[in-house]
Design an enzyme around this catalytic site. Structure first.
Site, mmCIF file in Angstrom:
data_model
loop_
_atom_site.group_PDB
_atom_site.id
_atom_site.type_symbol
_atom_site.label_atom_id
_atom_site.label_comp_id
_atom_site.label_asym_id
_atom_site.label_seq_id
_atom_site.Cartn_x
_atom_site.Cartn_y
_atom_site.Cartn_z
ATOM 1 C CG HIS A 86 -3.165 -0.628 -6.567
ATOM 2 N ND1 HIS A 86 -3.475 0.042 -5.417
ATOM 3 C CD2 HIS A 86 -3.153 -1.940 -6.217
ATOM 4 C CE1 HIS A 86 -3.662 -0.817 -4.415
ATOM 5 N NE2 HIS A 86 -3.470 -2.042 -4.888
ATOM 6 C CD GLU B 63 -2.876 3.401 -5.120
ATOM 7 O OE1 GLU B 63 -3.897 2.780 -5.457
ATOM 8 O OE2 GLU B 63 -1.881 2.843 -4.652
ATOM 9 N NE ARG C 133 -4.303 -1.409 0.193
ATOM 10 C CZ ARG C 133 -4.459 -2.487 -0.567
ATOM 11 N NH1 ARG C 133 -3.509 -2.850 -1.410
ATOM 12 N NH2 ARG C 133 -5.569 -3.200 -0.509
HETATM 13 C C1 GLV Z 1 -5.000 -5.070 -3.898
HETATM 14 O O1 GLV Z 1 -4.263 -4.198 -3.623
HETATM 15 C C2 GLV Z 1 -5.608 -5.923 -2.935
HETATM 16 O O2 GLV Z 1 -5.544 -5.636 -1.725
HETATM 17 O O3 GLV Z 1 -6.203 -6.934 -3.345
#
Ligand code: GLV
Length: 325
Positions: A286, A267, A238
């Site tokens: 991401h 983001e 994260r």
């Molecule tokens: C993506 O970042 C997730 O947590 O699945």
């Protein structure tokens, strides 16, 4: 009467059909997520919400959804949801662990390799017409084989990274709040109890811990200061785990060699963020779990969680099981 459900983005068709068989379903079809205000409106008479990590599910939202029984998050992480509040209200929260583990480890390793061997920079070099000859001193990177990898957080994804690293003859260290002696035996990884020791010893550092109040800015100015000037830093967990200004400064000043990141503090990252001016950084938007197969599995899993919650059953993957105990 059928229960009502809001799905906050278009997901796999079969997963949507499965939900539609038992529930009155509204799907947000836009590419961009619904705004918070729209989400508040959409949940007002729903029994179930299938959310994404870009949806903030907080007290106000739960107040706006008095019938809500289940929140099914299409992600393994659930820092977008106020779990304490959901638990207080008896709302089960589901996530999608397991199915995305290896896909995420693959991209962490892809970033590691791309950054160490300057793959993206080299591609830009060619496209800009800068490939004049075979140059003995151009685009030199860092060796991956036989280097030391430091994994922060040896959970499911961390373990898969360790397996990939073994194939490259890497020496693998890990730091975690709990020691995993079985993994040490099976994978030949070495436990380092002090994070600082791992940071100063490793050639590659990859973060795999959940975002919690205690892990916010886990890596900041003083942590980058401990890293080797040849260090490669990878973050697929994260964004807020890392102080992004400190990362920029470490990369700009050559305090570390390079970084590969799939996540940012906010983001999407602003297009004028100074990080994007750096050659020694590779960034992806991401997409760690974004393979066709995995996103389908995640959608099916999220649908199953949602349907179990609507039936009043324990979710197959519940992050607050105390609700039903
Ligand atoms: C993506 O970042 C997730 O947590 O699945």
């Amino acid at each position: 009467m059928k229960p009502k459900v809001f799905v906050s983005r278009l997901i796999d068709r079969d997963a949507l059909d499965m939900i539609a068989e038992v529930a009155e379903i509204e799907v947000w079809g836009d590419e961009l997520p619904p705004s918070y205000e729209v989400l508040l409106e959409k949940v007002k008479d729903v029994d179930g919400l299938l959310s994404l990590l870009s949806d903030r599910v907080d007290t106000t939202l739960m107040d706006a959804a008095p019938k809500l029984k289940v929140i099914s998050n299409l992600a393994v992480g659930y820092d977008n949801i106020d779990i304490t509040e959901a638990t207080k209200r008896g709302i089960q929260v589901g996530n999608t662990p397991g199915v995305l583990t290896e896909t995420t480890a693959d991209i962490a390793f892809a970033l590691l390799m791309a950054v160490a061997r300057r793959v993206v920079e080299a591609d830009r070099h060619v496209r800009k017409g800068q490939w004049k000859t075979w140059g003995p001193m151009i685009l030199l990177g860092q060796d991956i084989h036989h280097a030391t990898l430091g994994i922060i957080g040896l959970g499911r994804i961390g373990i898969e990274i360790a397996k990939r690293a073994r194939g490259f003859n890497m020496n693998v260290l890990y730091h975690d709040v709990v020691r995993n002696e079985e993994a040490e035996r099976q994978l030949g990884v070495k436990y380092i109890s002090e994070l600082n020791e791992l940071l100063s010893t490793a050639d590659f550092i990859s973060v795999h811990v959940p975002l919690l109040p205690g892990t916010h800015h886990l890596i900041g100015v003083s942590e980058f200061a401990l890293m080797k000037p040849t260090a490669v830093f990878i973050n697929t967990s994260r964004g807020p785990m890392v102080d992004q200004k400190a990362l920029y400064e470490a990369l700009r000043s050559g305090k570390i060699f390079a970084a590969g990141i799939d996540v940012t503090e906010v983001e999407p990252i602003s297009t004028d963020d100074p990080l994007l001016t750096l050659e020694n950084m590779v960034i992806t938007p991401h997409i760690a779990s974004a393979s066709v197969h995995t996103r389908r599995n995640m959608a099916m899993m999220a649908a199953e969680n949602l349907l179990a919650g609507l039936r009043g059953e324990v979710l197959p993957n519940c992050v607050n099981p105390e609700v039903t105990q």
